[in-house]
Design a protein around this motif. Sequence first.
Motif, short mmCIF file in Angstrom:
data_model
loop_
_atom_site.label_atom_id
_atom_site.label_comp_id
_atom_site.label_asym_id
_atom_site.label_seq_id
_atom_site.Cartn_x
_atom_site.Cartn_y
_atom_site.Cartn_z
N THR A 1 36.53 18.44 18.00
CA THR A 1 37.22 17.23 17.56
C THR A 1 38.28 16.81 18.57
O THR A 1 39.12 17.61 18.96
N LEU A 2 38.21 15.55 18.97
CA LEU A 2 39.18 14.98 19.92
C LEU A 2 40.16 14.09 19.18
O LEU A 2 39.75 13.26 18.35
N ASN A 3 41.42 14.24 19.48
CA ASN A 3 42.46 13.36 18.95
C ASN A 3 43.36 12.98 20.12
O ASN A 3 44.30 13.70 20.47
N LEU A 4 43.04 11.85 20.77
CA LEU A 4 43.67 11.46 22.02
C LEU A 4 44.50 10.20 21.81
O LEU A 4 44.15 9.32 21.01
N ASP A 5 45.58 10.09 22.57
CA ASP A 5 46.51 8.97 22.40
C ASP A 5 46.63 8.21 23.71
O ASP A 5 46.88 8.79 24.75
N GLY A 6 46.44 6.89 23.64
CA GLY A 6 46.71 6.05 24.80
C GLY A 6 45.49 5.57 25.55
O GLY A 6 45.63 4.82 26.52
#
Length: 290
Positions: free
Chosen positions: A33-38
């Motif tokens: 699971t990826l939770n990336l910001d920006g």
Amino acid sequence: MIKKMCLAVLAIGIFATACSNDDGNAPTTATLTLNLDGLEALGSDYVYEGWIIVDGAPVSTGTFSSVSFPQSFIVDASQLQDATTFVLSIEPAIDPDPAPAATKLLAGDFSGNSASVNSNGIVADFSSASGTYILATPTDMDDTNEASGVWFLDNSSGSPVAGLNLPTLQAGWKYEGWTVLNGTPISTGTFTDAGMADDNATSSPFKGSTGNGPGYPGEDYLQNAPSGFTFPTDLRGATIVISVEPSPDNNESPFTLKPLAHMVPNDAMTHTAIAMGSGPVSIISGTVNR
């Protein structure tokens, strides 16, 4: 006695079969699971692709275009468990090369079942970036339109020197300057070395006809204005931006990494050094869970 021995052998066989079935029922896939910001959407010709590093080799975890998170991917369970690092790259949408491209955006090592990833180590660290620019139009002989050009140099000592203090980028990336006029970004050109002219110094459609300007990144907005604009113009009140772009890049807008930016003062003097400030995005980060 023979009957009892047969039953015992049969029981052992059933037990062995049951153990084998239990082993065969072990999950062969797992969820990443990826939770990336920006992140921002790429042009239609490119996608993001995740990779796990297993025994020193990259293994793809899948591609994606949406920048809405969290996102999950099904991968081989044993490979995911053995992975030491996660890497995110930018890849051609139609990609004949199974290996990761040079344009790597995020990376981080797993600690237990999670990895904190960011762009600092794999693109560059912009924490010490700084910049200076002047307003001038050195590519023509007209001194009445000097506020229509921006050049990333510092002439405060009396002699021009490079105006941008930027780290060397990793392979797959370039810097690009921008002037944001009425909300529309217009490029000043791409470059990799702040002490040299940008890549379109001799071919810019906007510059004047009497030269290519100083040997630093920058642009004169003197002719061939985009639709809706008139050149020459006045850059006072506009915003000057330095972005970091994937190379190659098919998106005409600035990429999400923008380490430097500055709104030109309404009373700015031409041919005078003006300091830039920090940009809106100097690092991209996030978490990856297995």
